[in-house]
Write an enzyme that holds these catalytic residues in place. Structure first.
Site, short mmCIF file in Angstrom:
data_model
loop_
_atom_site.label_atom_id
_atom_site.label_comp_id
_atom_site.label_asym_id
_atom_site.label_seq_id
_atom_site.Cartn_x
_atom_site.Cartn_y
_atom_site.Cartn_z
N SER A 140 0.86 -1.19 0.00
CA SER A 140 0.00 0.00 0.00
C SER A 140 0.89 1.24 0.00
CB SER A 140 -0.86 -0.01 1.27
OG SER A 140 -1.46 1.25 1.50
N TYR A 153 -3.44 -0.73 10.17
CA TYR A 153 -3.28 -0.88 8.72
C TYR A 153 -1.88 -0.43 8.28
CZ TYR A 153 -4.41 -0.73 3.72
OH TYR A 153 -4.41 -0.94 2.35
N1 LIG Z 1 -8.43 -0.02 -3.03
C1 LIG Z 1 -7.33 0.65 -2.77
O1 LIG Z 1 -7.25 1.85 -3.05
C2 LIG Z 1 -6.14 -0.04 -2.14
C3 LIG Z 1 -4.97 0.71 -1.99
C4 LIG Z 1 -3.85 0.09 -1.45
C5 LIG Z 1 -3.89 -1.22 -1.06
N2 LIG Z 1 -5.05 -1.92 -1.20
C6 LIG Z 1 -5.01 -3.33 -0.79
O2 LIG Z 1 -5.49 -4.15 -1.83
C7 LIG Z 1 -6.05 -5.34 -1.28
C8 LIG Z 1 -7.45 -5.52 -1.84
O3 LIG Z 1 -8.23 -4.41 -1.46
P1 LIG Z 1 -9.56 -3.94 -2.23
O4 LIG Z 1 -9.47 -2.48 -2.41
O5 LIG Z 1 -9.84 -4.81 -3.38
O6 LIG Z 1 -10.60 -4.14 -1.03
P2 LIG Z 1 -11.93 -4.99 -0.89
O7 LIG Z 1 -12.78 -4.77 -2.10
O8 LIG Z 1 -12.45 -4.63 0.45
O9 LIG Z 1 -11.38 -6.49 -0.88
C9 LIG Z 1 -10.70 -7.02 0.21
C10 LIG Z 1 -10.58 -8.51 0.01
O10 LIG Z 1 -9.97 -9.12 1.15
C11 LIG Z 1 -10.80 -10.18 1.57
N3 LIG Z 1 -10.69 -10.50 2.98
C12 LIG Z 1 -10.89 -9.67 4.03
N4 LIG Z 1 -10.81 -10.36 5.18
C13 LIG Z 1 -10.55 -11.65 4.84
C14 LIG Z 1 -10.37 -12.85 5.57
N5 LIG Z 1 -10.48 -12.90 6.92
N6 LIG Z 1 -10.11 -14.00 4.89
C15 LIG Z 1 -10.04 -14.00 3.55
N7 LIG Z 1 -10.23 -12.90 2.80
C16 LIG Z 1 -10.48 -11.74 3.45
C17 LIG Z 1 -12.19 -9.70 1.24
O11 LIG Z 1 -13.12 -10.74 1.32
P3 LIG Z 1 -14.68 -10.38 1.67
O12 LIG Z 1 -15.27 -9.76 0.45
O13 LIG Z 1 -15.24 -11.73 2.02
O14 LIG Z 1 -14.63 -9.44 2.84
C18 LIG Z 1 -11.95 -9.17 -0.16
O15 LIG Z 1 -11.87 -10.21 -1.08
C19 LIG Z 1 -6.00 -5.17 0.25
O16 LIG Z 1 -4.86 -5.82 0.76
C20 LIG Z 1 -5.88 -3.66 0.41
O17 LIG Z 1 -5.27 -3.30 1.63
C21 LIG Z 1 -6.17 -1.37 -1.73
#
Ligand SMILES: NC(=O)c1ccc[n+]([C@@H]2O[C@H](COP(=O)([O-])OP(=O)(O)OC[C@H]3O[C@@H](n4cnc5c(N)ncnc54)[C@H](OP(=O)(O)O)[C@@H]3O)[C@@H](O)[C@H]2O)c1
Length: 248
Positions: A140, A153
């Site tokens: 991130s 986080y």
């Molecule tokens: N979006 C951004 O701007 C951004 C920026 C930097 C980094 N990131 C990183 O990118 C990654 C994906 O984020 P995203 O934006 O796609 O968010 P998201 O749409 O909230 O997706 C998060 C994913 O993690 C899964 N997850 C959460 N808790 C879990 C658990 N206990 N066991 C297994 N899976 C679990 C969720 O499953 P459920 O749907 O079942 O909850 C979902 O598939 C994360 O690591 C996040 O920190 C995102």
């Protein structure tokens, strides 16, 4: 002629593959030729359907990383896996003085401890079959910056950056590339509230040199690169995919 970006014949595991960045990564890896094991605590049906519609190969895997040790055994029954993408992640917001132990532990367990034990399980299985492998961790901007009101986080994602470099040091000569992607502001469910707040949205956009939010598919393409032979000599890198945010 074979492309250095082809993943034909490879098998990949992507965690959190049901939605957002994980879904886009799963689709991109499948489009590049990999068979993708879509891991999720929620149903990954939509991702499997998208991959099937694109002519790719995928299967689902129930995996709840609230148990951060689940990854130690996950590779025992999957057959050979060449690529691991640690994407699943959560965030909790509160002032540091009020931050609860639960909000600390839950985030550290999913975002960092589970990542380590998945990497460990993957490496043990890869070494046992004397094969090569690629690990791509999702870091991130908070692997580099402090942020505010997100103590666990920021700590977890800074930890992912450090862990990526440590594992690269230990495993580069043994045939596993360990790298990470640091996404900037990406359009997913996770960032919907930020985009819906006109003041926050404007202040974010004003700082992004590219002038717009990233798409999950931007991260998918980068994951293909880091999982592919084109990245064979890349170890311990954390690749910013942020529209230039960290260059400001
Ligand atoms: N979006 C951004 O701007 C951004 C920026 C930097 C980094 N990131 C990183 O990118 C990654 C994906 O984020 P995203 O934006 O796609 O968010 P998201 O749409 O909230 O997706 C998060 C994913 O993690 C899964 N997850 C959460 N808790 C879990 C658990 N206990 N066991 C297994 N899976 C679990 C969720 O499953 P459920 O749907 O079942 O909850 C979902 O598939 C994360 O690591 C996040 O920190 C995102």
């Amino acid at each position: 002629m074979s492309s250095p970006f082809s993943l034909a014949g490879k098998t990949a595991v992507v965690t959190g593959a049901n939605t957002g960045i994980g879904q886009a990564i799963a689709l991109s890896l499948a489009e590049a030729g990999a068979e993708v094991i879509c891991a999720g605590r929620s149903a990954v049906t939509e991702t499997l359907d998208l991959i099937a519609a694109a002519g790719g190969k995928a299967r689902g895997l129930a995996l709840d990383l609230a148990d951060p040790l689940a990854g130690r055994k996950v590779f025992d029954n999957l057959g050979p896996v060449d690529i691991l993408v640690n994407n699943a992640g959560i965030i909790r917001r509160n002032d540091a003085v009020d931050f609860t132990e639960a909000d600390w532990d839950e985030v550290m367990d999913v975002n960092l401890k589970a990542v380590f034990f998945l990497c460990q399980g993957f490496a043990k299985a890869t070494f046992a079959r004397q094969a090569k492998g690629k690990i791509v961790n999702i870091a991130s901007l908070l692997s580099f910056q402090g942020g505010i009101r997100i103590a666990s986080y920021t700590s977890s994602k800074s930890g992912v950056a450090g862990l990526t470099k440590l594992l690269a040091n230990e495993w580069a000569a043994k045939g596993i590339n360990v790298n990470a992607i640091a996404p900037g502001y990406i359009v997913t469910n996770n960032t919907e509230a930020l985009r819906a707040d006109p003041v926050r949205n404007k202040s974010i956009l004003d700082r992004i040199p590219a002038g717009h939010w990233g798409e999950a598919s931007d991260i998918g393409g980068t994951a293909v690169f880091l999982a592919s032979p084109a990245a064979d000599y890349i170890h311990g890198a954390i690749l910013n995919v942020d529209g230039g945010w960290l260059a400001r």
